[in-house]
Motif scaffolding. Structure first.
Motif, short mmCIF file in Angstrom:
data_model
loop_
_atom_site.label_atom_id
_atom_site.label_comp_id
_atom_site.label_asym_id
_atom_site.label_seq_id
_atom_site.Cartn_x
_atom_site.Cartn_y
_atom_site.Cartn_z
N UNK A 109 0.80 -1.22 0.00
CA UNK A 109 0.00 0.00 0.00
C UNK A 109 0.83 1.27 0.00
N UNK A 110 2.08 1.18 0.46
CA UNK A 110 2.95 2.37 0.48
C UNK A 110 4.12 2.21 -0.48
N UNK A 111 3.97 1.31 -1.46
CA UNK A 111 4.95 1.20 -2.52
C UNK A 111 6.27 0.57 -2.13
N UNK A 112 6.24 -0.32 -1.14
CA UNK A 112 7.47 -0.99 -0.73
C UNK A 112 7.52 -2.41 -1.30
N UNK A 113 8.69 -2.96 -1.33
CA UNK A 113 8.84 -4.37 -1.68
C UNK A 113 8.48 -5.23 -0.48
N UNK A 114 8.40 -6.54 -0.67
CA UNK A 114 7.92 -7.41 0.40
C UNK A 114 8.90 -8.54 0.67
N UNK A 115 10.18 -8.25 0.59
CA UNK A 115 11.19 -9.23 0.92
C UNK A 115 11.52 -9.23 2.41
N UNK A 116 12.42 -10.11 2.80
CA UNK A 116 12.78 -10.23 4.21
C UNK A 116 13.34 -8.91 4.75
N UNK A 117 14.13 -8.21 3.94
CA UNK A 117 14.70 -6.93 4.39
C UNK A 117 13.61 -5.91 4.66
N UNK A 118 12.57 -5.92 3.84
CA UNK A 118 11.49 -4.95 4.00
C UNK A 118 10.69 -5.21 5.27
N UNK A 119 10.53 -6.50 5.63
CA UNK A 119 9.86 -6.81 6.89
C UNK A 119 10.71 -6.37 8.07
N UNK A 120 12.03 -6.52 7.95
CA UNK A 120 12.92 -6.06 9.01
C UNK A 120 12.87 -4.54 9.14
N UNK A 121 12.82 -3.84 8.00
CA UNK A 121 12.70 -2.39 8.03
C UNK A 121 11.38 -1.95 8.65
N UNK A 122 10.31 -2.72 8.41
CA UNK A 122 9.02 -2.40 9.00
C UNK A 122 9.10 -2.51 10.52
N UNK A 123 9.74 -3.56 11.01
CA UNK A 123 9.91 -3.69 12.47
C UNK A 123 10.65 -2.49 13.05
N UNK A 124 11.71 -2.08 12.36
CA UNK A 124 12.50 -0.94 12.84
C UNK A 124 11.66 0.34 12.83
N UNK A 125 10.83 0.50 11.79
CA UNK A 125 9.97 1.68 11.70
C UNK A 125 8.96 1.70 12.85
N UNK A 126 8.36 0.55 13.14
CA UNK A 126 7.40 0.48 14.24
C UNK A 126 8.06 0.79 15.57
N UNK A 127 9.29 0.33 15.74
CA UNK A 127 10.03 0.61 16.98
C UNK A 127 10.30 2.11 17.12
N UNK A 128 10.68 2.76 16.02
CA UNK A 128 10.92 4.22 16.10
C UNK A 128 9.63 4.98 16.36
N UNK A 129 8.54 4.57 15.70
CA UNK A 129 7.27 5.25 15.90
C UNK A 129 6.80 5.13 17.34
N UNK A 130 7.05 3.99 17.96
CA UNK A 130 6.63 3.82 19.35
C UNK A 130 7.54 4.56 20.32
N UNK A 131 8.83 4.56 20.06
CA UNK A 131 9.76 5.15 21.03
C UNK A 131 9.88 6.66 20.89
N UNK A 132 9.40 7.23 19.78
CA UNK A 132 9.42 8.69 19.61
C UNK A 132 8.34 9.32 20.48
#
Length: 360
Positions: A109-132
C-alpha cells in the motif's frame, strides 16, 4: 510466535479491533502532520530533539538513543493507517485506534517491496514510531496545554511457523485518531508521494498539498522560513541549496516549484499543475550540484514488485467491526495575489497575508 512491544498495560484488551480488509485505496494525510516538523528528514539516526514554537503552537519531538526519532519514511505507516480508517468510515464501518492487518497489505500500500529486508525495516519503523515522544499544543484549545504521546502506543507482529511475519497489530494515539476521523483535518494525496526519495522533497510535497491546494496563484514561502518549519538539522545555506536542487528537478507530483527573489529574500513559489487527482478535502463522513549535507535527499525505498500473496486475516476470528462509528488556518507564508489557502478552497477569496509567523 509473536514479537510484542508495549510501554503500558495493553490497550488492545480495552479496544475493539479494526481489521483492515480493503484493497487499493486513495491515500489520505492528516493536515497537522503535513506542515509541522514532526519527523526527522534524514535516514541516519537522529536523537537531537525538534523544538518548534510559533505563536501558541508548540511541537516538541524526542527520539530515544536506542532507535532514534521516527523519520518521514516511517510516517508512511501513519498515512496508510489514516487512509484505511477514512475508507472504512466511508463504507459505514466502525473504526478503532487498534488496527489489525498483514505486513503485505501495508508494504504494498505504500509502494514498498515485500522481501525479508522490508519486513525487518518495518519492524524498525514500528520501533521508532513507538519510542518517539511527541508533545504539542495543536488542537488543544485556546488555553495552552501540553499533549504528549507516541505515534504508536503498542505494536505486535505475529509470525508463522516458518518465522515469516504474518500479521501486525498496532494502536495509534487518540490525538492522531481524532485528527483522522475529523474529515476537515484530512487531505487526499497523490499516490506518487510514496515514490519521492528525499526527505526534504517528501516534506515539501506535504507542505505544498496543505497550502497551495488547487489555487492558481499557488503559494509563496520564504526559504529561510521553510528551513525553520522543517526541523531539519542542515545548515540554512545547505537547506536552501537543496531546495534549489529540488526545484531544478521538479519531482513533486501535481506541483511546479520556482525559486524567486524579492529584495534580499529568497522565495519558493509552489503552483498546482495539470488536473490534480487529489481533492481539497474529503467531504463525506465521517544543472545544480548536490548538497554537502549527507542527511538530506537520501534515497528512499524502491517501489513494490506487487508479488502475489495470500492474505493472513484468518489469523484473527474477526473480519471487520460491524457497527457504524459515529481547522485550522496555519499558513506560514504569504499569498501575493488573489487566492486562498488549501484550507479554504471552498471560499472565493481570502485576503493575502504577508506575515512571517504562523497564522491563527
Amino acid at each position: 510466535m509473536h514479537s510484542r512491544h508495549t510501554l503500558t498495560s495493553s490497550e488492545r484488551s480495552r479496544l475493539l479491533p479494526f481489521v483492515v480488509a480493503s484493497g487499493e485505496i486513495s491515500p489520505r494525510d492528516q493536515r497537522d502532520l503535513m506542515e509541522r516538523p514532526f519527523f526527522s528528514l534524514s535516514k541516519t539516526k537522529r536523537t537531537t530533539p525538534i523544538l518548534y514554537a510559533t505563536g501558541d503552537v508548540r511541537v516538541e519531538v524526542f527520539g530515544m538513543p536506542e532507535h532514534g526519532m521516527a523519520t518521514i519514511w516511517d510516517a508512511d505507516v501513519l498515512i496508510w493507517a489514516a487512509s484505511q480508517i477514512v475508507e472504512a468510515e466511508n463504507l459505514g464501518l466502525t473504526t478503532s485506534r487498534f488496527l489489525r492487518f498483514t505486513p503485505y497489505q501495508l508494504l504494498t500500500g505504500i509502494g514498498r517491496q515485500t522481501g525479508a529486508r522490508d519486513y525487518a525495516l518495518l519492524r524498525a519503523a514500528l520501533a521508532r514510531l513507538q519510542s518517539t515522544v511527541v508533545a504539542t499544543t495543536i488542537r488543544n484549545g485556546q488555553n495552552w496545554r501540553r499533549h504528549q504521546f507516541s505515534w504508536i502506543t503498542e505494536w505486535e507482529i505475529r509470525t508463522g511457523r516458518n518465522g515469516r511475519a504474518a500479521g501486525v497489530e498496532i494502536v495509534i494515539p487518540e490525538w492522531l485518531y481524532r485528527g483522522v476521523i475529523d474529515r476537515s483535518l484530512v487531505l487526499a494525496i497523490d499516490p506518487a508521494y510514496f515514490r519521492l526519495t528525499g526527505g526534504i522533497e517528501r516534506w515539501l510535497y506535504r507542505v505544498a498539498r496543505k497550502h497551495a491546494g488547487r489555487q492558481s496563484a499557488g503559494w509563496v514561502f520564504e526559504i529561510a522560513h521553510l528551513h525553520r518549519k522543517s526541523g531539519s538539522l542542515a545548515r540554512a545555506a545547505d537547506f536552501a541549496f537543496d531546495i534549489r536542487r529540488i526545484a531544478a528537478r521538479q519531482p513533486l507530483p501535481g506541483y511546479c516549484l520556482r525559486v524567486e527573489h524579492d529584495g534580499g529574500r529568497e522565495l519558493l513559489r509552489i503552483r498546482p499543475i495539470g488536473d490534480l487527482s487529489t481533492h481539497a478535502v474529503d467531504k463525506t463522513v465521517s544543472p545544480i550540484g548536490t548538497s554537502g549535507v549527507r542527511s538530506i535527499g537520501t534515497l528512499g525505498v524502491p517501489l513494490s514488485g506487487l508479488q502475489a500473496c495470500k492474505t493472513q486475516l484468518s489469523l484473527w476470528p474477526e473480519t471487520a467491526i460491524p457497527a457504524l462509528n459515529l481547522s485550522n488556518l496555519e499558513s506560514n507564508s504569504y499569498v501575493d495575489g488573489p487566492g486562498r489557502s488549501a484550507d479554504n478552497a471552498s471560499h472565493p477569496s481570502i485576503a493575502p497575508s504577508r506575515g512571517r509567523g504562523d497564522g491563527p
